[in-house]
Motif scaffolding. Structure first.
Motif, PDB file in Angstrom:
ATOM      1  N   GLY A  46     -36.156  20.724 -29.023  1.00  0.00           N
ATOM      2  CA  GLY A  46     -35.918  19.098 -29.490  1.00  0.00           C
ATOM      3  C   GLY A  46     -35.446  18.593 -30.435  1.00  0.00           C
ATOM      4  N   GLY A  47     -34.507  19.486 -30.902  1.00  0.00           N
ATOM      5  CA  GLY A  47     -33.737  18.960 -32.130  1.00  0.00           C
ATOM      6  C   GLY A  47     -34.089  19.441 -33.273  1.00  0.00           C
ATOM      7  N   ALA A  48     -33.134  19.344 -34.370  1.00  0.00           N
ATOM      8  CA  ALA A  48     -33.492  19.655 -35.907  1.00  0.00           C
ATOM      9  C   ALA A  48     -33.566  18.491 -36.559  1.00  0.00           C
ATOM     10  N   ARG A  49     -34.808  18.196 -37.372  1.00  0.00           N
ATOM     11  CA  ARG A  49     -35.070  16.879 -38.170  1.00  0.00           C
ATOM     12  C   ARG A  49     -35.693  17.243 -39.517  1.00  0.00           C
ATOM     13  N   ARG A  50     -35.381  16.407 -40.265  1.00  0.00           N
ATOM     14  CA  ARG A  50     -35.974  16.572 -41.465  1.00  0.00           C
ATOM     15  C   ARG A  50     -37.274  15.418 -41.676  1.00  0.00           C
ATOM     16  N   GLU A  51     -37.220  14.628 -41.038  1.00  0.00           N
ATOM     17  CA  GLU A  51     -38.229  13.552 -40.983  1.00  0.00           C
ATOM     18  C   GLU A  51     -38.682  13.326 -39.517  1.00  0.00           C
ATOM     19  N   VAL A  52     -40.009  13.501 -39.256  1.00  0.00           N
ATOM     20  CA  VAL A  52     -40.497  13.468 -37.888  1.00  0.00           C
ATOM     21  C   VAL A  52     -41.794  12.568 -37.962  1.00  0.00           C
ATOM     22  N   SER A  53     -41.626  11.540 -36.955  1.00  0.00           N
ATOM     23  CA  SER A  53     -42.969  10.815 -36.745  1.00  0.00           C
ATOM     24  C   SER A  53     -43.451  11.064 -35.415  1.00  0.00           C
ATOM     25  N   ILE A  54     -44.561  11.134 -35.179  1.00  0.00           N
ATOM     26  CA  ILE A  54     -45.250  11.582 -33.767  1.00  0.00           C
ATOM     27  C   ILE A  54     -46.382  10.668 -33.512  1.00  0.00           C
ATOM     28  N   THR A  55     -46.316  10.056 -32.430  1.00  0.00           N
ATOM     29  CA  THR A  55     -47.409   8.914 -31.971  1.00  0.00           C
ATOM     30  C   THR A  55     -47.902   9.260 -30.626  1.00  0.00           C
ATOM     31  N   ASN A  56     -49.330   9.290 -30.772  1.00  0.00           N
ATOM     32  CA  ASN A  56     -50.111   9.381 -29.148  1.00  0.00           C
ATOM     33  C   ASN A  56     -49.859   8.016 -28.617  1.00  0.00           C
ATOM     34  N   LEU A  57     -49.070   7.943 -27.555  1.00  0.00           N
ATOM     35  CA  LEU A  57     -49.117   6.928 -26.549  1.00  0.00           C
ATOM     36  C   LEU A  57     -50.137   6.941 -25.601  1.00  0.00           C
ATOM     37  N   GLU A  58     -51.320   6.342 -25.690  1.00  0.00           N
ATOM     38  CA  GLU A  58     -52.530   6.494 -25.023  1.00  0.00           C
ATOM     39  C   GLU A  58     -52.516   6.049 -23.577  1.00  0.00           C
ATOM     40  N   LYS A  59     -52.637   6.811 -22.769  1.00  0.00           N
ATOM     41  CA  LYS A  59     -52.719   6.398 -21.318  1.00  0.00           C
ATOM     42  C   LYS A  59     -51.633   5.904 -20.708  1.00  0.00           C
ATOM     43  N   LYS A  60     -50.432   6.407 -21.082  1.00  0.00           N
ATOM     44  CA  LYS A  60     -49.011   5.720 -20.898  1.00  0.00           C
ATOM     45  C   LYS A  60     -48.575   6.140 -19.427  1.00  0.00           C
ATOM     46  N   ILE A  61     -48.977   7.065 -18.916  1.00  0.00           N
ATOM     47  CA  ILE A  61     -48.553   7.687 -17.569  1.00  0.00           C
ATOM     48  C   ILE A  61     -49.652   8.109 -16.704  1.00  0.00           C
ATOM     49  N   ARG A  62     -49.483   7.770 -15.446  1.00  0.00           N
ATOM     50  CA  ARG A  62     -50.648   8.095 -14.515  1.00  0.00           C
ATOM     51  C   ARG A  62     -50.242   9.194 -13.628  1.00  0.00           C
ATOM     52  N   ILE A  63     -50.949  10.561 -13.842  1.00  0.00           N
ATOM     53  CA  ILE A  63     -50.549  11.608 -13.166  1.00  0.00           C
ATOM     54  C   ILE A  63     -51.363  11.915 -12.043  1.00  0.00           C
ATOM     55  N   MET A  64     -51.036  12.249 -10.591  1.00  0.00           N
ATOM     56  CA  MET A  64     -51.602  12.639  -9.421  1.00  0.00           C
ATOM     57  C   MET A  64     -52.182  13.741  -9.403  1.00  0.00           C
ATOM     58  N   ARG A  65     -53.497  13.824  -9.116  1.00  0.00           N
ATOM     59  CA  ARG A  65     -54.131  15.380  -9.107  1.00  0.00           C
ATOM     60  C   ARG A  65     -55.244  15.116  -7.832  1.00  0.00           C
ATOM     61  N   LYS A  66     -55.685  16.113  -7.354  1.00  0.00           N
ATOM     62  CA  LYS A  66     -56.723  16.301  -6.591  1.00  0.00           C
ATOM     63  C   LYS A  66     -57.975  15.477  -6.950  1.00  0.00           C
ATOM     64  N   ASN A  67     -58.605  14.776  -6.082  1.00  0.00           N
ATOM     65  CA  ASN A  67     -59.841  14.192  -6.474  1.00  0.00           C
ATOM     66  C   ASN A  67     -60.832  15.137  -7.018  1.00  0.00           C
ATOM     67  N   LEU A  68     -61.351  14.845  -8.186  1.00  0.00           N
ATOM     68  CA  LEU A  68     -62.182  15.901  -8.628  1.00  0.00           C
ATOM     69  C   LEU A  68     -63.544  15.075  -8.853  1.00  0.00           C
ATOM     70  N   LYS A  69     -64.660  15.857  -8.088  1.00  0.00           N
ATOM     71  CA  LYS A  69     -65.845  14.932  -7.900  1.00  0.00           C
ATOM     72  C   LYS A  69     -67.031  15.914  -8.628  1.00  0.00           C
TER      73      LYS A  69
END
Ligand SMILES: [Mg+2]
Length: 298
Positions: A275-298
């Motif tokens: 992912g690259g070499a870096r001296r300063e890294v900021s990491i953020t959680n992007l909540e519920k950003k993408i919807r992934i398809m999966r089997k219906n779990l009941k």
């Protein structure tokens, strides 16, 4: 007609898609989709394809390993609107597929992509320009994962090449850093760190906890300080791989975002790829950003 973009890596997981491709395309067609198909040609190509052809699609499906999934999502993140995403795991390392409860049977995964349920998941934002789906890591145990050639990955599998990395522990490198987030501030020498949103990470048992959620806006963070003695190092390794008691060198916490600042550039691994070499890294959680398809779990 509903529109789908299907991106697949023909080489991942010993090219296992070869014998399934006709059936997968048949499943998509029967589900009523007009298909755009892109066969990845090189590293970075899945990202370009997702960005170039993903706009105005009802669904984007990708097939490959963790790297292909990462690239596809990274491409989608550049779009104005994000289509739902289906995933057909094909690589030798499919940690995230098991976290998501997506079938390793390619045809079942293809069915779930078109007839399952859309499930929102968090995406990791890394320094404004990169993304990860389930892990961002640096330091010991990580070098091997992206330096191991694809063929070797296929033959050995994830656990084996993690263990191979342990051979080089004598030359383990430590990084002087500062870690900042709302919950905690740490300073000192670290040999390893991982920021995750997943239930399983390859051979690491120490991280697995029962209450990980992929849509809670939070990461699990694990940081390990430099050991002073050989025994300390053994304890750390036992903790990481055998799930023994944590020790004074281990920091575990949860957060929505954090910053890591180091004296020298550090190589990062995002979803198993460099992912690259870096001296300063900021990491953020992007909540519920993408919807992934999966089997219906009941
Ligand atoms: Mg989470």
């Amino acid at each position: 007609m509903k529109k789908m973009l299907f991106i697949f890596n023909p080489r991942s997981g010993k090219a296992q898609i070869k014998n399934k491709l006709v059936n997968i395309l048949d499943i998509f067609t029967k589900a009523g989709y007009e298909l755009t198909v892109h066969v990845t040609q090189r590293q970075g190509d899945a990202m370009e394809a997702a960005f170039r052809y993903g706009e105005n699609k009802d669904l984007v499906v990708c097939s490959g390993g963790d790297g292909t999934l990462n690239e596809t999502i990274s491409g989608l993140m550049k779009l104005n609107e994000y289509p739902d995403l289906g995933y057909i795991p094909a690589g030798s390392t499919n940690d995230f597929a098991s976290s998501l409860k997506i079938s390793k049977d390619m045809l079942k995964a293809a069915e779930a992509a078109v007839s399952g349920q859309a499930y929102p998941i968090d995406i990791g934002g890394f320094c404004e320009d990169k993304y990860f789906i389930y892990i961002a890591a640096f330091g010991a145990f990580t070098e091997v994962s992206y330096l191991t050639p694809q063929d070797k990955k296929n033959v050995l599998g994830h656990q084996a090449y993690m263990l191979e990395g342990m051979k080089s522990l004598a030359s383990i490198k430590s990084y002087s850093m500062r870690v900042e987030c709302e919950e905690i501030m740490l300073e000192g020498e670290f040999i390893f760190g991982m920021i995750t949103n997943t239930i399983s990470v390859g051979g690491f048992k120490g991280l697995v906890t029962q209450d990980v959620a992929l849509d809670d806006g939070e990461f699990e963070v694990l940081l390990i300080r430099s050991p002073k003695t050989a025994l300390d190092l053994t304890n750390i390794i036992n903790y990481m791989f055998l799930k023994e008691e944590p020790n004074e060198y281990v920091h575990k916490f949860r957060t929505r975002s954090l910053k890591l600042i180091s004296d020298e550039p550090i190589d990062w691994v995002l979803d198993g790829e460099f992912g690259g070499a870096r001296r300063e890294v900021s990491i953020t959680n992007l909540e519920k950003k993408i919807r992934i398809m999966r089997k219906n779990l009941k």
